[in-house]
Design an enzyme around this catalytic site. Structure first.
Site, PDB file in Angstrom:
ATOM      1  N   GLY A  75     -32.926 -33.049 -21.609  1.00  0.00           N
ATOM      2  CA  GLY A  75     -33.219 -31.634 -21.467  1.00  0.00           C
ATOM      3  C   GLY A  75     -32.614 -30.845 -22.606  1.00  0.00           C
ATOM      4  CB  SER A  76     -31.062 -27.484 -22.682  1.00  0.00           C
ATOM      5  OG  SER A  76     -30.540 -26.608 -23.656  1.00  0.00           O
ATOM      6  CB  SER A 105     -37.806 -35.937 -20.882  1.00  0.00           C
ATOM      7  OG  SER A 105     -37.568 -34.702 -20.249  1.00  0.00           O
ATOM      8  CB  SER A 135     -38.392 -38.844 -17.020  1.00  0.00           C
ATOM      9  OG  SER A 135     -38.004 -37.746 -17.818  1.00  0.00           O
ATOM     10  CD  GLU A 182     -22.328 -20.285 -17.246  1.00  0.00           C
ATOM     11  OE1 GLU A 182     -22.636 -21.246 -17.968  1.00  0.00           O
ATOM     12  OE2 GLU A 182     -22.225 -20.381 -15.994  1.00  0.00           O
ATOM     13  CG  HIS A 186     -28.912 -28.727  -9.775  1.00  0.00           C
ATOM     14  ND1 HIS A 186     -29.232 -28.294 -11.037  1.00  0.00           N
ATOM     15  CD2 HIS A 186     -30.065 -29.198  -9.239  1.00  0.00           C
ATOM     16  CE1 HIS A 186     -30.529 -28.486 -11.246  1.00  0.00           C
ATOM     17  NE2 HIS A 186     -31.050 -29.033 -10.180  1.00  0.00           N
ATOM     18  CG  ASP A 215     -19.229 -22.413 -19.268  1.00  0.00           C
ATOM     19  OD1 ASP A 215     -19.578 -22.151 -20.434  1.00  0.00           O
ATOM     20  OD2 ASP A 215     -20.032 -22.714 -18.374  1.00  0.00           O
ATOM     21  CE  LYS A 274     -18.454 -22.188 -25.153  1.00  0.00           C
ATOM     22  NZ  LYS A 274     -18.510 -22.455 -23.682  1.00  0.00           N
ATOM     23  CD  GLN A 318     -23.253 -33.441 -14.836  1.00  0.00           C
ATOM     24  OE1 GLN A 318     -22.088 -33.640 -14.478  1.00  0.00           O
ATOM     25  NE2 GLN A 318     -23.557 -32.839 -15.983  1.00  0.00           N
ATOM     26  N   GLY A 357     -28.963 -26.009 -26.309  1.00  0.00           N
ATOM     27  CA  GLY A 357     -29.320 -27.238 -26.987  1.00  0.00           C
ATOM     28  C   GLY A 357     -30.247 -27.054 -28.170  1.00  0.00           C
TER      29      GLY A 357
END
Length: 341
Positions: free
Chosen positions: A23-24, A50, A48, A192, A81, A188, A128, A83, A131
């Protein structure tokens, strides 16, 4: 003074690196490592969406289990969420003795949802930047700053391994700031919620609504409260507060200094402290993951409420962006941050 590293021995990554997720962050890490000469395999679930993108980019793709087996390092870069489930079902059962495990965010480790066994280095390298920006800057010859942290040092060289990885994805070109899983996770989440993704949009929305409710044209309100925000943020990014205040008019600077503290006052800071306390205690993560386990009913309601509040500013913004020829990033790289990969 913070400890910032700019060097790392890429040759320490002399085995295979399994990047789980595309993903990102996953696509950027995998491609940057590959271009740095590291042996990379992308681990994806069957079916997937991807897979085609990863293969078209010239990367080897395997099932998550096959990618993990025998890897020197496993980078778990699927969304936070999912992982825990991916770790328990496909990563942990296939870890080879001594394999290092890497995260780009400490949420699941810090709050105990993932607990890698002893005998494995557990490290973090957290660019920081989104992606697509990590990849874009690497390709241009630049890089993004990053954070590096060690949760478990089984080999005695976990930091050196993390720095090698940071160099491989391009963060070493700018600097890798040493931190801890706790500090990265809590700061972090706070950034956010209180400032970047929560505080600033809420402030913009409140300013827009105030002007429109007072009878001003929505287009004028949009330009004043949202469009010009980028100009100010760019000045702050380039040179800090002093440079920003040097660059704006005296009238704007006077308003900044006289009125800013009235808007963001001690009551706002008190609520920020409450938010930070909820993050540090684990209350936020418990609520977040409980909602996810229930099928995300609260998340869905929050999204619906947020869309309703922003309906008018979104309508005006879309029209003005089209007028200016500005298009938002809504392609695969933007949505990839939310996909399992």
């Amino acid at each position: 003074m913070a400890t910032i590293h700019r060097d790392g021995d890429l040759e320490l990554l002399d085995g295979r690196v399994a990047v789980v997720g595309f993903g990102s962050q996953g696509h950027a890490h995998a491609l940057n490592l590959h271009d740095s000469g590291v042996d990379v395999v992308v681990g994806l679930r069957d079916g997937s969406g991807s897979r085609a993108a990863a293969e078209e980019a010239g990367l080897e793709v395997a099932s998550i289990a096959d990618a993990v087996r025998g890897a020197q390092l496993v980078a778990l870069l699927v969304p936070d969420h999912v992982q825990q489930e991916v770790w328990e079902s496909e990563v942990a059962p296939n870890l080879t003795e001594g394999t290092a495990v890497l995260f780009a965010h400490g949420l699941n480790v810090h709050f105990g949802r993932i607990a890698p066994p002893e005998g494995h280095d557990v490290i973090m390298v957290a660019p920081k930047a989104p992606g697509h920006r990590v990849r874009e800057l690497y390709v241009s010859g630049a890089g993004t700053p990053g954070l590096v942290a060690i949760h478990q040092d089984a080999s005695g060289r976990a930091l050196q391994l993390a720095l090698a990885y940071g160099v491989g994805i391009g963060c070493g070109r700018v600097g890798l700031l040493e931190t801890t899983f706790a500090e990265e996770t809590e700061s972090d989440l706070f950034g956010e919620q209180a400032v970047l993704c929560g505080g600033v949009p809420a402030l913009v929305q409140a300013g827009f609504d105030t002007l429109v409710e007072a009878g001003y044209q929505p287009e004028i309100a949009y330009y004043e409260c949202l469009n010009e925000l980028k100009l100010i943020v760019d000045l702050l990014y380039e040179g800090g507060y002093e440079y920003m205040r040097y660059s704006i008019s005296d009238v704007a600077e006077y308003g900044d200094l006289a009125v800013g503290p009235r808007i963001v006052d001690d009551a706002v800071k008190a609520r920020m402290r409450d938010v930070l306390a909820e993050i540090r205690s684990g209350e936020f993560s418990r609520t977040l993951f409980a909602d996810d386990a229930a099928g995300r009913p609260r998340f869905a309601q929050l999204r619906e409420d947020g869309a309703k509040r922003a309906q008018e500013i979104e309508r005006v913004g879309k029209e003005l962006r089209e007028l200016a020829g500005i298009e938002g990033l809504l392609g695969a790289e933007a949505t990839g941050a939310h996909g399992v990969g």
